[in-house]
Design a protein around this motif. Structure first.
Motif, PDB file in Angstrom:
ATOM      1  N   LYS A   1       0.819  -1.097  -0.127  1.00  0.00           N
ATOM      2  CA  LYS A   1      -0.030  -0.001   0.074  1.00  0.00           C
ATOM      3  C   LYS A   1       0.992   1.198  -0.085  1.00  0.00           C
ATOM      4  O   LYS A   1       0.465   2.353  -0.704  1.00  0.00           O
ATOM      5  CB  LYS A   1      -0.912  -0.042   1.333  1.00  0.00           C
ATOM      6  CG  LYS A   1      -0.310   0.143   2.600  1.00  0.00           C
ATOM      7  CD  LYS A   1      -1.495   0.528   3.383  1.00  0.00           C
ATOM      8  CE  LYS A   1      -0.860   1.051   4.831  1.00  0.00           C
ATOM      9  NZ  LYS A   1      -1.788   1.349   5.983  1.00  0.00           N
ATOM     10  N   ASP A   2       2.025   1.184   0.666  1.00  0.00           N
ATOM     11  CA  ASP A   2       3.014   2.251   0.541  1.00  0.00           C
ATOM     12  C   ASP A   2       3.324   2.526  -0.867  1.00  0.00           C
ATOM     13  O   ASP A   2       3.362   3.799  -1.492  1.00  0.00           O
ATOM     14  CB  ASP A   2       4.123   2.093   1.422  1.00  0.00           C
ATOM     15  CG  ASP A   2       3.948   1.725   2.865  1.00  0.00           C
ATOM     16  OD1 ASP A   2       2.937   2.454   3.399  1.00  0.00           O
ATOM     17  OD2 ASP A   2       4.666   0.919   3.330  1.00  0.00           O
ATOM     18  N   ILE A   3       3.810   1.420  -1.517  1.00  0.00           N
ATOM     19  CA  ILE A   3       4.103   1.534  -2.965  1.00  0.00           C
ATOM     20  C   ILE A   3       3.110   2.324  -3.888  1.00  0.00           C
ATOM     21  O   ILE A   3       3.102   3.224  -4.795  1.00  0.00           O
ATOM     22  CB  ILE A   3       4.668   0.365  -3.612  1.00  0.00           C
ATOM     23  CG1 ILE A   3       6.084  -0.191  -2.605  1.00  0.00           C
ATOM     24  CG2 ILE A   3       4.978   0.416  -5.204  1.00  0.00           C
ATOM     25  CD1 ILE A   3       6.382  -1.551  -3.004  1.00  0.00           C
ATOM     26  N   MET A   4       1.802   1.625  -3.617  1.00  0.00           N
ATOM     27  CA  MET A   4       0.696   2.154  -4.611  1.00  0.00           C
ATOM     28  C   MET A   4       0.392   3.420  -4.176  1.00  0.00           C
ATOM     29  O   MET A   4      -0.010   4.115  -5.235  1.00  0.00           O
ATOM     30  CB  MET A   4      -0.605   0.941  -4.381  1.00  0.00           C
ATOM     31  CG  MET A   4      -0.114  -0.044  -4.859  1.00  0.00           C
ATOM     32  SD  MET A   4       0.401  -0.470  -6.662  1.00  0.00           S
ATOM     33  CE  MET A   4      -1.133   0.441  -7.519  1.00  0.00           C
ATOM     34  N   GLY A   5       0.501   3.918  -2.971  1.00  0.00           N
ATOM     35  CA  GLY A   5       0.127   5.277  -2.573  1.00  0.00           C
ATOM     36  C   GLY A   5       1.289   6.152  -3.437  1.00  0.00           C
ATOM     37  O   GLY A   5       0.496   7.289  -3.901  1.00  0.00           O
TER      38      GLY A   5
ATOM     39  N   TRP B   1      -1.533  19.665  -3.174  1.00  0.00           N
ATOM     40  CA  TRP B   1      -2.339  18.268  -3.499  1.00  0.00           C
ATOM     41  C   TRP B   1      -1.822  17.005  -2.993  1.00  0.00           C
ATOM     42  O   TRP B   1      -2.714  16.153  -2.450  1.00  0.00           O
ATOM     43  CB  TRP B   1      -2.352  17.885  -4.967  1.00  0.00           C
ATOM     44  CG  TRP B   1      -3.047  16.761  -5.380  1.00  0.00           C
ATOM     45  CD1 TRP B   1      -2.772  15.643  -6.193  1.00  0.00           C
ATOM     46  CD2 TRP B   1      -4.651  16.616  -5.360  1.00  0.00           C
ATOM     47  NE1 TRP B   1      -3.604  14.695  -6.321  1.00  0.00           N
ATOM     48  CE2 TRP B   1      -4.752  15.278  -6.052  1.00  0.00           C
ATOM     49  CE3 TRP B   1      -5.467  17.353  -4.660  1.00  0.00           C
ATOM     50  CZ2 TRP B   1      -6.225  14.857  -6.068  1.00  0.00           C
ATOM     51  CZ3 TRP B   1      -6.735  16.628  -4.897  1.00  0.00           C
ATOM     52  CH2 TRP B   1      -6.972  15.560  -5.577  1.00  0.00           C
ATOM     53  N   ASP B   2      -0.577  16.893  -2.599  1.00  0.00           N
ATOM     54  CA  ASP B   2       0.443  15.947  -1.921  1.00  0.00           C
ATOM     55  C   ASP B   2      -0.116  15.889  -0.490  1.00  0.00           C
ATOM     56  O   ASP B   2      -0.573  14.757   0.030  1.00  0.00           O
ATOM     57  CB  ASP B   2       1.655  16.067  -1.866  1.00  0.00           C
ATOM     58  CG  ASP B   2       2.516  15.189  -1.126  1.00  0.00           C
ATOM     59  OD1 ASP B   2       2.299  14.060  -1.297  1.00  0.00           O
ATOM     60  OD2 ASP B   2       3.405  15.508  -0.260  1.00  0.00           O
ATOM     61  N   TYR B   3      -0.378  17.043   0.244  1.00  0.00           N
ATOM     62  CA  TYR B   3      -0.948  16.888   1.433  1.00  0.00           C
ATOM     63  C   TYR B   3      -1.988  16.284   1.273  1.00  0.00           C
ATOM     64  O   TYR B   3      -2.635  15.478   2.446  1.00  0.00           O
ATOM     65  CB  TYR B   3      -1.118  18.439   2.069  1.00  0.00           C
ATOM     66  CG  TYR B   3      -1.652  18.574   3.304  1.00  0.00           C
ATOM     67  CD1 TYR B   3      -0.948  17.969   4.598  1.00  0.00           C
ATOM     68  CD2 TYR B   3      -2.977  18.693   3.577  1.00  0.00           C
ATOM     69  CE1 TYR B   3      -1.620  17.992   5.737  1.00  0.00           C
ATOM     70  CE2 TYR B   3      -3.478  18.790   4.729  1.00  0.00           C
ATOM     71  CZ  TYR B   3      -3.010  18.318   5.940  1.00  0.00           C
ATOM     72  OH  TYR B   3      -3.521  18.154   7.061  1.00  0.00           O
ATOM     73  N   PHE B   4      -3.075  16.605   0.535  1.00  0.00           N
ATOM     74  CA  PHE B   4      -4.778  16.217   0.679  1.00  0.00           C
ATOM     75  C   PHE B   4      -4.448  14.691   0.434  1.00  0.00           C
ATOM     76  O   PHE B   4      -5.301  13.968   0.977  1.00  0.00           O
ATOM     77  CB  PHE B   4      -5.448  17.034  -0.222  1.00  0.00           C
ATOM     78  CG  PHE B   4      -5.545  18.388   0.298  1.00  0.00           C
ATOM     79  CD1 PHE B   4      -6.648  18.598   1.399  1.00  0.00           C
ATOM     80  CD2 PHE B   4      -5.494  19.482  -0.267  1.00  0.00           C
ATOM     81  CE1 PHE B   4      -6.734  19.880   1.904  1.00  0.00           C
ATOM     82  CE2 PHE B   4      -5.470  20.785   0.136  1.00  0.00           C
ATOM     83  CZ  PHE B   4      -6.359  20.830   1.154  1.00  0.00           C
ATOM     84  N   MET B   5      -3.501  14.419  -0.545  1.00  0.00           N
ATOM     85  CA  MET B   5      -3.847  12.965  -0.815  1.00  0.00           C
ATOM     86  C   MET B   5      -3.192  12.005   0.093  1.00  0.00           C
ATOM     87  O   MET B   5      -3.594  10.775   0.503  1.00  0.00           O
ATOM     88  CB  MET B   5      -2.851  12.975  -2.166  1.00  0.00           C
ATOM     89  CG  MET B   5      -3.639  12.759  -3.392  1.00  0.00           C
ATOM     90  SD  MET B   5      -3.028  12.105  -5.001  1.00  0.00           S
ATOM     91  CE  MET B   5      -3.600  10.490  -4.808  1.00  0.00           C
ATOM     92  N   THR B   6      -2.106  12.501   0.965  1.00  0.00           N
ATOM     93  CA  THR B   6      -1.509  12.030   2.098  1.00  0.00           C
ATOM     94  C   THR B   6      -2.551  11.655   3.040  1.00  0.00           C
ATOM     95  O   THR B   6      -2.808  10.758   3.775  1.00  0.00           O
ATOM     96  CB  THR B   6      -0.379  12.549   2.561  1.00  0.00           C
ATOM     97  OG1 THR B   6       0.496  12.792   1.453  1.00  0.00           O
ATOM     98  CG2 THR B   6       0.475  11.879   3.586  1.00  0.00           C
ATOM     99  N   SER B   7      -3.392  12.986   3.327  1.00  0.00           N
ATOM    100  CA  SER B   7      -4.286  12.941   4.336  1.00  0.00           C
ATOM    101  C   SER B   7      -5.092  11.842   3.942  1.00  0.00           C
ATOM    102  O   SER B   7      -6.013  11.110   5.046  1.00  0.00           O
ATOM    103  CB  SER B   7      -5.074  14.319   4.607  1.00  0.00           C
ATOM    104  OG  SER B   7      -4.251  15.093   4.671  1.00  0.00           O
ATOM    105  N   ALA B   8      -5.807  11.698   2.751  1.00  0.00           N
ATOM    106  CA  ALA B   8      -6.871  10.772   2.323  1.00  0.00           C
ATOM    107  C   ALA B   8      -6.450   9.467   2.447  1.00  0.00           C
ATOM    108  O   ALA B   8      -7.099   8.551   2.500  1.00  0.00           O
ATOM    109  CB  ALA B   8      -7.445  11.163   1.227  1.00  0.00           C
ATOM    110  N   MET B   9      -5.126   9.044   1.855  1.00  0.00           N
ATOM    111  CA  MET B   9      -4.611   7.701   1.808  1.00  0.00           C
ATOM    112  C   MET B   9      -4.035   7.053   2.932  1.00  0.00           C
ATOM    113  O   MET B   9      -4.006   5.966   3.290  1.00  0.00           O
ATOM    114  CB  MET B   9      -3.819   7.629   0.602  1.00  0.00           C
ATOM    115  CG  MET B   9      -4.238   7.938  -0.701  1.00  0.00           C
ATOM    116  SD  MET B   9      -3.157   7.457  -1.732  1.00  0.00           S
ATOM    117  CE  MET B   9      -1.751   8.208  -1.577  1.00  0.00           C
ATOM    118  N   PHE B  10      -3.291   7.614   3.849  1.00  0.00           N
ATOM    119  CA  PHE B  10      -2.585   6.968   4.812  1.00  0.00           C
ATOM    120  C   PHE B  10      -3.430   7.633   6.332  1.00  0.00           C
ATOM    121  O   PHE B  10      -3.497   8.453   6.807  1.00  0.00           O
ATOM    122  CB  PHE B  10      -1.222   7.512   5.029  1.00  0.00           C
ATOM    123  CG  PHE B  10      -0.491   7.489   3.631  1.00  0.00           C
ATOM    124  CD1 PHE B  10      -0.521   6.030   3.302  1.00  0.00           C
ATOM    125  CD2 PHE B  10       0.102   8.476   2.734  1.00  0.00           C
ATOM    126  CE1 PHE B  10       0.223   5.638   1.901  1.00  0.00           C
ATOM    127  CE2 PHE B  10       0.721   7.728   1.698  1.00  0.00           C
ATOM    128  CZ  PHE B  10       0.720   6.647   1.261  1.00  0.00           C
TER     129      PHE B  10
END
Lengths: 270, 241
Positions: free
Chosen positions: A209-213, A261-270
Motif C-alpha cells: 500500500k505504500d508503493i501503490m500510494g 495536492w500531496d498534503y490532501f492525498m496523504t491525508s486521504a490515503m494514509f
C-alpha cells in the motif's frame, strides 16, 4: 470575458472604490479559475474519448519520461544519500540505526519520490510544454490546426496529459530505486550499517500500500503538471515576454499545486 | 456561398465590427481592404469560425457556422483553407511534412499517394527543391508559398488569405498574388483575401469590400472604387488623405 478592473471613482468614496476593486479582482480570479476548470474538463473528456493520437502520446512519453531520466536519477541518488546521512544521525541517537533502510525507503516511496520527481518534471518538461504550446499559440499554429478541421486539444493537449500520467509513476519508481541505492551506499559503505539489515528491514516494513500510494500520487502529479502547463501555454499572452511569463507561472503554479495536492492525498490515503 | 449577416463584435466594449453584411458567391474571389487596425482580420476570423460574433451569423452553404460545435464544425472546416499572415507553419516540421500534415491527419491515403500529392503542390508553388528545409531555414516568401501549398493540398472549397504578401518585397509579393490568381483560376475556390497591395490585388479578385470604422463602405467591382461617393473609400484607393 474577463471583468474589467475598475480604476475610476464614480462615487468618490474611498472605501467603496476599494470594495469595487476588490470585487473586480475577485471576479477576475473566479473567471480564470472557471476557465482552468473548463480546460481540465475538456482535457479529461478528450482523453477519454477516441480517437487518441497514439503516436503523439509515444513521442511525448519519450520527451517527458525518457528525457527526465537523468535528472530524476541524479536527484533521486542524492536525496537517498542525504536521507541516509540525516537518518543515521537521528536513529543512532536512539540506538535504532538498523531501521535506516525502512526510514529511507518509506520516506522516498511514500513522499519524496513522487514529489521531488514531479517537481523535477515540472521544471524540465513542464516549462518546455508551456513554451512550446505558447509559441504555437503566438505563431497561430493552433488556429491553423483548427482550420484544418483538427482539434488542438487532441493534437497538443491530450498527448501531453496522457504522457505525463504514464511517465510520472515510472519516474517516481526510478527515483525510489535510485534513492534507496543512494541511501544504501552512504549507510552501508560509508557509515557501517549492515547491508543485510538495511535491505532486510526494508522488506519487512515496506508494504504494497505504500508503493501503490506513491504511484497514485505520481499519476495525479502528472495530471497536474500537464494540466497547468498546457493551460498556461494555451492561454499565453502575446510575444516573447508573454510566453516567458506563462512559462514561469506554469512552473510555479504546478509546483505549488503538487505540494498542496500531496498534503490532501496523504491525508486521504494514509 | 458565404453569407455574413449583420455581424457585430466588440473587444473590451470597443466596437470593432458594427453590423457587417456581405455575400460571397460560390467561386467568387473577394478582396477585403481597409486601413490597418480596422477589423479586417477580425472579420475574416469570424468567417473562418475562429471567433464568435456578439450578434449576427455566418452562413456557409446555408450552414450557420456560428452555431456549429464539435465534429460538425470540424467537418465544415475541413472544406476550408486558410493562409495566415505569418504562414503559421509547424516550425518543427519540414516544408514537405507541413504540406503533408493535413493529408496524413485527414485522409487515409498511403504515404506514396501523399508524397505524390505534396510534390505536385510544391511544384505548383515553386518549392520542389526546398522540401527538406525547416520553416526557419527558408525566406518569408517561401514560408508564404509553403502555407499556400498546405492550404491547397486538400483542395478546399473555401480559401481565405490574411495578408499573404505582407513583409515581402514588391516582386515577391506580386509573385505570391500571381500564384493565388492562378490557383483561383484553376481550382475555382470561393475566397476572401485581405491585402494592402493596392491596386495589384484588384487584378486578382472579382469584387472588393472596403471596411472602414467597423462597416462595409463599398462592395462591388474593383473598377467602381475610384468612382465611389464615399471619401474614405477614395482616400484608401488613392492613398491620399
Amino acid at each position: 470575458m474577463q471583468p474589467e478592473v475598475l480604476t475610476s471613482n464614480p462615487t468618490g468614496f474611498a472605501p467603496v472604490v476599494l470594495l469595487q476593486q476588490l470585487g473586480a479582482r475577485a471576479l477576475l480570479l473566479l473567471a480564470r479559475a472557471g476557465r482552468m476548470g473548463i480546460f481540465l474538463g475538456r482535457m479529461v473528456g478528450f482523453a477519454l474519448t477516441p480517437p487518441v493520437k497514439v503516436a503523439r502520446v509515444v513521442r511525448r512519453v519519450h520527451f517527458i519520461g525518457f528525457g527526465s531520466i537523468l535528472v530524476v536519477m541524479l536527484t533521486g541518488a542524492f536525496t537517498g544519500m542525504v536521507l541516509s546521512l540525516q537518518g543515521f544521525y537521528a536513529l543512532s541517537r536512539f540506538g535504532s540505526d538498523a531501521f535506516l533502510g525502512p526510514l529511507v525507503a518509506l520516506s522516498l516511496v511514500r513522499e519524496l519520490g513522487p514529489v521531488i520527481a514531479a517537481l523535477m518534471v515540472a521544471g524540465r518538461a513542464g516549462s518546455a510544454i508551456t513554451a512550446e504550446i505558447g509559441i504555437m499559440r503566438n505563431g497561430q499554429q493552433l488556429d491553423a490546426l483548427e482550420l484544418m478541421g483538427l482539434n488542438p486539444f487532441r493534437y497538443v493537449v491530450v498527448p501531453n496529459f496522457l504522457a505525463a500520467m504514464i511517465s510520472m509513476p515510472l519516474l517516481a519508481c526510478l527515483f525510489d530505486v535510485v534513492g534507496i541505492w543512494g541511501g544504501y551506499t552512504v549507510g552501508v559503505k560509508l557509515l557501517g550499517v549492515s547491508g543485510g539489515t538495511y535491505m532486510g528491514e526494508i522488506a519487512t516494513y515496506l508494504e504494497m500500500k505504500d508503493i501503490m500510494g506513491g504511484i497514485y500520487k505520481a499519476i495525479s502529479f502528472g495530471g497536474i503538471i500537464s494540466w497547468v502547463c498546457c493551460y498556461k501555454g494555451y492561454y499565453t499572452d502575446f510575444g516573447a515576454e508573454g510566453v516567458s511569463r506563462a512559462t514561469t507561472q506554469a512552473v510555479v503554479m504546478s509546483s505549488v499545486l503538487i505540494l498542496v495536492w500531496d498534503y490532501f492525498m496523504t491525508s486521504a490515503m494514509f | 456561398m458565404i453569407q455574413i449577416e449583420n455581424i457585430t463584435k466588440s473587444f473590451d466594449d470597443v466596437p470593432v465590427l458594427r453590423g457587417i453584411s456581405l455575400t460571397v458567391e460560390k467561386g467568387e474571389f473577394v478582396a477585403l481592404i481597409g486601413r490597418s487596425g480596422y477589423g479586417k482580420s477580425v472579420l475574416l476570423r469570424h468567417v473562418a469560425g475562429l471567433l464568435k460574433p456578439d450578434s449576427g451569423r455566418v452562413l456557409v452553404d446555408g450552414q450557420d457556422l456560428t452555431s456549429l460545435r464539435g465534429r460538425e464544425l470540424e467537418a465544415l472546416r475541413s472544406r476550408f483553407g486558410f493562409v495566415f499572415q505569418g504562414g503559421a507553419l509547424f516550425d518543427s516540421l519540414s516544408v514537405f511534412d507541413n504540406v503533408a500534415f493535413p493529408l496524413r491527419e485527414k485522409t487515409r491515403k498511403s504515404e506514396e499517394e501523399i508524397a505524390t500529392q505534396v510534390r505536385a503542390a510544391l511544384v505548383r508553388v515553386g518549392l520542389e527543391t526546398s522540401e527538406d528545409k525547416l520553416p526557419a531555414q527558408i525566406s518569408g516568401g517561401m514560408v508564404k508559398r509553403t502555407a499556400l501549398a498546405r492550404a491547397l493540398v486538400m483542395e478546399p472549397e473555401f480559401l481565405f488569405f490574411d495578408e499573404p504578401e505582407t513583409g515581402l518585397d514588391p516582386l515577391t509579393a506580386q509573385g505570391v498574388l500571381d500564384l493565388i490568381h492562378e490557383c483561383h483560376r484553376n481550382l475555382k475556390f470561393t475566397g476572401i483575401i485581405i491585402s494592402h497591395q493596392l491596386p495589384r490585388v484588384f487584378d486578382v479578385v472579382d469584387r472588393v469590400a472596403v471596411l472602414h470604422n467597423g462597416q462595409i463602405r463599398y462592395f462591388g467591382p474593383p473598377d467602381g472604387l475610384e468612382r465611389s461617393a464615399d471619401e474614405a473609400v477614395r482616400q484608401l484607393v488613392t492613398g491620399r488623405a
